[in-house]
Scaffold this active site. Structure first.
Site, PDB file in Angstrom:
ATOM      1  N   ASP A   1       0.814  -1.222   0.000  1.00 34.61           N
ATOM      2  CA  ASP A   1       0.000   0.000   0.000  1.00 34.61           C
ATOM      3  C   ASP A   1       0.851   1.278   0.000  1.00 34.61           C
ATOM      4  OD1 ASP A   1      -2.231  -1.720   0.233  1.00 34.61           O
ATOM      5  OD2 ASP A   1      -2.045  -1.713   2.414  1.00 34.61           O
TER       6      ASP A   1
ATOM      7  N   GLU B   1     -11.173  -0.896  -4.764  1.00 36.65           N
ATOM      8  CA  GLU B   1     -10.664  -0.237  -3.560  1.00 36.65           C
ATOM      9  C   GLU B   1      -9.432   0.580  -3.922  1.00 36.65           C
ATOM     10  OE1 GLU B   1      -9.620  -3.456  -0.968  1.00 36.65           O
ATOM     11  OE2 GLU B   1      -8.180  -4.310  -2.374  1.00 36.65           O
TER      12      GLU B   1
END
Length: 321
Positions: free
Chosen positions: A35, A211
């Protein structure tokens, strides 16, 4: 024999000096990171990451904290270690999911996603919090003392993990926008304090959206880049718009499936005249979908502002000299 050895050493040193040394992908190789959220501050690029610690046998995420790295040449990375964890937030429980740190008016705001305890403010589920610091590497403190976004504030989807993956964009007029969501994308204006909502939450669903949104502006065009279900596992697709609130026009796939991971996650930044695309895969030895690693490759635009397909490499990007 000594002369031959000396000449060989000289040739080796010359070769090393003249070789265009490049980073390796993944760029962080001693721990598993995911991430990526890059931030440029002054002459340094800071990279904020999640941290995977699941064992090889485990089949779910184990993400105890967030870490920070920095570089000035895109090859050598300074490791600041763990700089934040859900334990900082008295209301939080569970893992340290995707997060992003942004600079605004002298302070650094680290927007994080984790799970909320069952208490008077929430009955649980994913939530978004904010930590703040005077420095890009901390120390950070809870900026609010409670979650900024709770599961009860978004009712368009029934699952409890939909309020994750925050990304924050500060427009040219200094208006701040927060985007997030799993299954649908949400956005809301923030007050100048960065710690309170300045309007209602709007929900929309870009084509193939899953997402991990990332929002930025280049010239007069706004970009919404996200993890998608173009084909499974996740790819990266994107939309563009004339403003931070849309309307968003779908532009297509820019990154195909990554190696050995069913998720990927975008982070895009300009640094020292170059554009870079950060993402994660499972390419390290013993890596996988729950033991991911961050990579970076060059990002290039067409004359009309559309993004050229990302070329995933093992050599990474060229050093900045």
């Amino acid at each position: 024999m000594k002369n031959r050895f000396f000449l060989l050493l000289v040739f080796l040193l010359i070769a090393l000096a003249t070789t265009d040394l490049r980073a390796q992908n993944p760029i962080i190789r001693d721990v598993f990171t995911a991430d990526p959220a890059p931030l440029v501050y002054r002459d340094t690029l800071f990279l904020y990451t999640s941290h995977d610690t699941a064992s090889v046998q485990e089949t779910n995420y184990k993400m105890p904290d967030w870490r920070i790295y920095s570089t000035t040449d895109m090859v050598h990375w300074k490791d600041y270690g763990t700089r934040l964890s859900p334990r900082l937030f008295a209301w939080a429980t569970g893992d340290a999911y995707a997060a992003q740190c942004v600079y605004h008016k002298g302070k650094f705001y680290w927007f994080i996603s984790t799970f909320h305890q069952k208490d008077d403010n929430s009955q649980g589920g994913a939530a978004i919090g904010v930590a703040v610091s005077d420095r890009p590497t901390g120390p950070f403190t809870d900026a609010i003392g409670k979650a900024l976004i709770t599961n009860e504030m978004t009712k368009d989807l029934p699952h409890a993990w939909d309020d994750i993956d925050p990304t924050v964009f500060v427009d040219d007029d200094q208006q701040v926008y927060l985007y997030w969501g799993n299954g649908s994308c949400r956005w809301v204006r923030l007050k100048d304090s960065m710690t309170a909502l300045a309007g209602p939450i709007t929900t929309f669903t870009p084509q193939n959206y899953i997402e991990g949104p990332w929002v930025y502006k280049r010239r007069k065009l706004y970009y919404l880049v996200y993890a998608s279900a173009g084909t499974k596992p996740e790819m990266i697709e994107y939309c563009t718009a004339p403003s931070a609130t849309g309307p968003w026009t779908y532009r297509g796939i820019i990154q195909q499936n990554v190696l050995n991971s069913f998720t990927t996650h975008p982070g895009i930044i300009d640094y020292k005249g170059q554009s870079y695309f950060f993402y994660h895969n499972g390419a390290l030895p013993t890596g996988g979908s729950y033991r991911r690693s961050i990579c970076v490759d060059d990002l290039r635009y067409n004359p009309d502002g559309t993004i050229q397909p990302i070329v995933q490499t093992t050599t990474g990007v060229a050093p900045i000299k």
